[in-house]
Scaffold this active site. Structure first.
Site, PDB file in Angstrom:
ATOM      1  N   SER A   1       0.726  -1.105   0.129  1.00 52.94           N
ATOM      2  CA  SER A   1      -0.093  -0.295  -0.189  1.00 52.94           C
ATOM      3  C   SER A   1       0.982   1.278   0.045  1.00 52.94           C
ATOM      4  CB  SER A   1      -0.722  -0.070   1.199  1.00 52.94           C
ATOM      5  OG  SER A   1      -1.656  -1.256   1.220  1.00 52.94           O
TER       6      SER A   1
ATOM      7  N   HIS B   1      -5.327  -5.636  -4.981  1.00 50.74           N
ATOM      8  CA  HIS B   1      -3.896  -5.877  -4.995  1.00 50.74           C
ATOM      9  C   HIS B   1      -3.615  -6.643  -6.317  1.00 50.74           C
ATOM     10  CE1 HIS B   1      -2.704  -5.199  -0.716  1.00 50.74           C
ATOM     11  NE2 HIS B   1      -3.742  -5.320  -0.625  1.00 50.74           N
TER      12      HIS B   1
ATOM     13  N   HIS C   1      -0.570 -12.490   1.591  1.00 55.45           N
ATOM     14  CA  HIS C   1      -0.674 -12.079   2.673  1.00 55.45           C
ATOM     15  C   HIS C   1      -1.318 -13.582   3.379  1.00 55.45           C
ATOM     16  CE1 HIS C   1      -1.579  -8.071   1.044  1.00 55.45           C
ATOM     17  NE2 HIS C   1      -1.045  -7.814   2.138  1.00 55.45           N
TER      18      HIS C   1
ATOM     19  N   TYR D   1      -3.379 -13.750   5.863  1.00 56.44           N
ATOM     20  CA  TYR D   1      -4.905 -13.782   5.881  1.00 56.44           C
ATOM     21  C   TYR D   1      -5.568 -14.424   4.760  1.00 56.44           C
ATOM     22  CZ  TYR D   1      -4.921  -9.436   3.913  1.00 56.44           C
ATOM     23  OH  TYR D   1      -4.826  -8.407   2.879  1.00 56.44           O
ATOM     24  N   GLU D   2      -4.783 -14.323   3.658  1.00 54.42           N
ATOM     25  CA  GLU D   2      -5.650 -14.934   2.503  1.00 54.42           C
ATOM     26  C   GLU D   2      -5.653 -16.156   2.618  1.00 54.42           C
ATOM     27  OE1 GLU D   2      -4.448 -12.465  -1.416  1.00 54.42           O
ATOM     28  OE2 GLU D   2      -2.885 -12.114  -0.065  1.00 54.42           O
TER      29      GLU D   2
ATOM     30  N   ALA E   1       0.667  -0.599   4.551  1.00 54.45           N
ATOM     31  CA  ALA E   1      -0.405   0.251   5.241  1.00 54.45           C
ATOM     32  C   ALA E   1      -0.342  -0.301   6.575  1.00 54.45           C
ATOM     33  CB  ALA E   1      -1.709   0.083   4.700  1.00 54.45           C
TER      34      ALA E   1
ATOM     35  N   MET F   1      -0.532  -6.175   8.756  1.00 53.22           N
ATOM     36  CA  MET F   1      -0.773  -7.477   8.594  1.00 53.22           C
ATOM     37  C   MET F   1       0.144  -8.248   7.321  1.00 53.22           C
ATOM     38  SD  MET F   1      -4.874  -7.324   8.079  1.00 53.22           S
ATOM     39  CE  MET F   1      -5.986  -5.943   8.994  1.00 53.22           C
ATOM     40  N   SER F   2       1.251  -7.620   7.247  1.00 53.29           N
ATOM     41  CA  SER F   2       2.382  -8.199   6.205  1.00 53.29           C
ATOM     42  C   SER F   2       3.627  -7.833   6.719  1.00 53.29           C
ATOM     43  CB  SER F   2       1.799  -7.408   4.787  1.00 53.29           C
ATOM     44  OG  SER F   2       2.352  -5.998   5.144  1.00 53.29           O
TER      45      SER F   2
ATOM     46  N   ASN G   1      -4.432   4.740   9.572  1.00 48.34           N
ATOM     47  CA  ASN G   1      -5.745   5.119  10.624  1.00 48.34           C
ATOM     48  C   ASN G   1      -4.801   5.264  12.016  1.00 48.34           C
ATOM     49  OD1 ASN G   1      -5.119   2.092   9.744  1.00 48.34           O
ATOM     50  ND2 ASN G   1      -6.109   2.187  11.827  1.00 48.34           N
TER      51      ASN G   1
ATOM     52  N   HIS H   1     -11.755  -0.178   4.982  1.00 46.16           N
ATOM     53  CA  HIS H   1     -10.600  -0.519   3.994  1.00 46.16           C
ATOM     54  C   HIS H   1     -10.249   0.624   3.110  1.00 46.16           C
ATOM     55  CE1 HIS H   1      -7.660  -2.725   1.528  1.00 46.16           C
ATOM     56  NE2 HIS H   1      -8.866  -2.937   0.517  1.00 46.16           N
TER      57      HIS H   1
END
Ligand code: HPA
Length: 267
Positions: free
Chosen positions: A28, A59, A81, A83-84, A111, A208-209, A232, A242
């Site tokens: 990001s 992405h 990721h 989470y994917e 991000a 998250m990465s 944020n 998002h």
């Protein structure tokens, strides 16, 4: 695994005309940097044997090889990721392949949510260290021979590259915060209690990465630098969407691009 890395790296070497030493993960806030890469070859992940395929909305999934900041570079537009649903081996597979084709420097962006109360939305944060809170370690399992069983992580983010990055930010009038990035598995953003807990643990930002890739890059002996866009901030107590994350990341693109282009020039 070694065989798979070799197959993919042999294929890549045959299909690219350059031998870059620098790789960039366009997370990001850096997607548009790919437009600045000149004389480029673009290879969709789906064409690369052994490569996982990116799924998440917003992405892309392609490797871009070309010239940036006077150097040959290889850029990953879109990352994998945890989470994917990818196993950690897949999340970090590209890094193993990059090592095999001769990459020695890894630059990453992401991000992140700010937990440091001094941070504002849109700030850039140089990642000077990380806290790994992901549920699985990317080096779990048999040790691959490109690095030690128990890798040192003292300089996971290169002090040398960090110094250069600070100078570039200063020279270009870009406010660059610094801090500790805490990597979670996602995909939920944090509860207010979790943001407070991560702050107590020493995190300045949460995302998250990045942590898996940086660990594997260090295992392979690469020099790393990373920057987070603070999309944020936790202390407002506002909901996180998002869309706002994407918006803040987009607004950071010109500053991020300048820093990345200029650091490549110094390498
Ligand atoms: N938490 C985790 N990941 C994120 C956040 C966050 O607040 N913002 C952007 N990515």
């Amino acid at each position: 695994m070694l065989e798979k890395i070799k197959q993919t790296s042999d294929w890549l070497i045959q299909h690219i005309n350059r031998r870059p030493r620098v790789a960039i993960i366009l997370g990001s806030g850096l997607g548009k940097l790919s437009d600045e890469i000149e004389a480029r070859e673009v290879i969709p992940y789906s064409d690369i044997p052994g490569f996982p395929v990116s799924t998440v909305e917003g992405h892309a999934g392609e490797l871009i090889i070309g010239r940036l900041g006077g150097q040959d570079v290889l850029a990953m537009n879109g990352r994998f990721h945890f989470y994917e649903g990818y196993p950690m081996q897949d999340v970090t597979f590209p890094i193993r392949v990059f090592h095999a084709i001769g990459i020695t420097t890894l630059l990453v962006s992401n991000a992140a949510g700010g937990t440091n109360p001094a941070f504002h939305i849109g700030d850039l944060m140089l990642i000077i260290d990380h806290i790994n809170m992901m549920p699985e370690h990317p080096l779990r399992g048999r040790n691959l021979p490109m690095g030690p069983r128990f890798p040192d992580m003292t300089h996971a983010y290169s002090p040398r590259l960090n110094r250069k990055t600070r100078e570039i930010a200063l020279d270009n009038d870009i406010l660059l915060r610094e801090g500790i990035y805490l990597g979670t598995q996602g995909p939920t953003y944090e509860t207010p209690a979790e943001y407070r807990m991560f702050r107590l643990l020493g995190a300045d930002a949460v995302g998250m990465s990045t942590v898996p890739e940086i660990i594997v890059a260090n295992h392979c002996g690469m020099e790393c630098m990373g920057i987070s866009v603070i999309t944020n901030v936790s202390q407002t107590g506002n909901k996180v969407t998002h869309d706002e994350v994407k918006l803040a990341a987009d607004q950071a693109q010109p500053r991020m691009s300048t820093i990345f282009r200029e650091i490549i020039r110094t390498l």
